[in-house]
Design a protein around this motif. Structure first.
Motif, PDB file in Angstrom:
ATOM      1  N   ILE A   1      -4.360   4.934   3.472  1.00 44.46           N
ATOM      2  CA  ILE A   1      -5.282   5.274   2.357  1.00 44.46           C
ATOM      3  C   ILE A   1      -6.641   5.444   3.151  1.00 44.46           C
TER       4      ILE A   1
ATOM      5  N   TYR B   1      -7.537   1.657  -5.634  1.00 36.49           N
ATOM      6  CA  TYR B   1      -7.299   1.751  -4.014  1.00 36.49           C
ATOM      7  C   TYR B   1      -8.396   0.939  -3.448  1.00 36.49           C
TER       8      TYR B   1
ATOM      9  N   ALA C   1       0.757  -1.138   0.026  1.00 40.08           N
ATOM     10  CA  ALA C   1       0.109  -0.037  -0.033  1.00 40.08           C
ATOM     11  C   ALA C   1       0.935   1.233   0.079  1.00 40.08           C
TER      12      ALA C   1
ATOM     13  N   VAL D   1     -10.512   9.250  -2.936  1.00 44.17           N
ATOM     14  CA  VAL D   1      -9.417   8.672  -2.121  1.00 44.17           C
ATOM     15  C   VAL D   1      -8.314   9.908  -1.814  1.00 44.17           C
TER      16      VAL D   1
END
Length: 298
Positions: free
Chosen positions: A236, A270, A232, A250
């Motif tokens: 997030i 995402y 990642a 996002v």
């Protein structure tokens, strides 16, 4: 510094939960984009009607900025909008988009790149996130939040630290408003072993996570060390704007700035990363067991 930990500063401030300008800016931008596309104009051509550039039109359509009433009227004229009800709706959205949210009073401690996130949290229907460094701000205890703020802003005067804490605690009221924000947090195990504020603070934070995870609108999952998560690269946050005409957004925080992603392909990327993390993380009930075990071992 005792004022940071002895009480909940947000208890003495106006209630949060008002979506403020963020949602209205996005709704206004989405409507104006559709009108422009229907008229067959490019952002550059649209901008010429109100003497701004294509970049400003693109930012307006993304909901990143408000718009003066005369500019809305100018765009309506350029797009050939003759329906008076539509024009009135657009003007009303423009007025609401320019109205300050409760967080405007904290402009001295909220950077402009973070202010948008605060507004989006107030307007979102669901927030999904993955955290690799600290407990998500919406789930922090006052004591843990105060310690985390001191780590990042220790050189500031005590009053600035207190105001930062007030903002963080006011943000949390979205979890208990009506209807409440739906929060789905995936937290890396390393976060839960990092003693920010000391062992006693971490113990109370773990207990708080257990309590919060039992709310019907809050899901907490722990990603154990043994689980291999996707690369990642950092935290997030995916915001579901709960409006059919609005896309998800996002939020990717960096050291001194942030990136907001709203392109369909990137948002999908995402979302899939969060889906994979949710599968690899411990289920909610097993995550509560992990939290209890971590608290017991402190």
């Amino acid at each position: 510094m005792g004022a940071l930990t002895d009480e909940h500063p947000g208890d003495h401030l106006p209630a949060a939960g008002d979506p403020g300008p963020a949602l209205h800016r996005m709704l206004l931008g989405a409507r104006l984009r559709r009108l422009r596309e229907t008229s067959g104009l490019t952002p550059l051509q649209a901008g010429a009607a109100i003497q701004v550039g294509a970049a400003e039109i693109a930012e307006l359509e993304r909901g990143g900025t408000g718009c003066r009433l005369r500019e809305v009227i100018g765009l309506c004229d350029r797009y050939g909008v003759t329906d008076q009800a539509e024009r009135v709706t657009l003007l009303q959205l423009a007025r609401q988009a320019n109205s300050p949210g409760w967080w405007a009073a904290y402009a001295d401690v909220i950077p402009s790149w973070f202010e948008r996130l605060v507004g989006l949290e107030q307007a979102a229907g669901c927030v999904r996130g993955f955290e690799v460094q600290r407990v998500p701000g919406l789930l922090q205890t006052p004591e843990y939040a105060a310690a985390a703020i001191r780590l990042g802003h220790g050189g500031e005067p005590a009053r600035s630290l207190e105001r930062r804490l007030e903002v963080r605690l006011l943000r949390q009221r979205v979890l208990r408003q009506r209807p409440p924000l739906r929060l789905w947090a995936i937290i890396d195990e390393s976060v839960l072993r990092r003693p920010i504020g000391g062992r006693a603070t971490l113990f109370r934070q773990l207990q708080h996570l257990i309590d919060m995870s039992e709310l019907p609108n809050v899901t907490v999952q722990v990603l154990p060390f043994r689980a291999a998560g996707p690369a990642a690269g950092g935290p997030i946050v995916l915001l579901d704007m709960r409006q059919g005409q609005l896309g998800d957004i996002v939020f990717l925080e960096q050291l001194a700035s942030a990136r907001y992603v709203d392109g369909a392909d990137e948002v999908s990327f995402y979302r899939q990363a969060l889906d994979l993390l949710a599968v690899r993380a411990a289920p909610p009930e097993a995550s509560r067991t992990i939290l209890r075990d971590l608290a017991r071992d402190l």
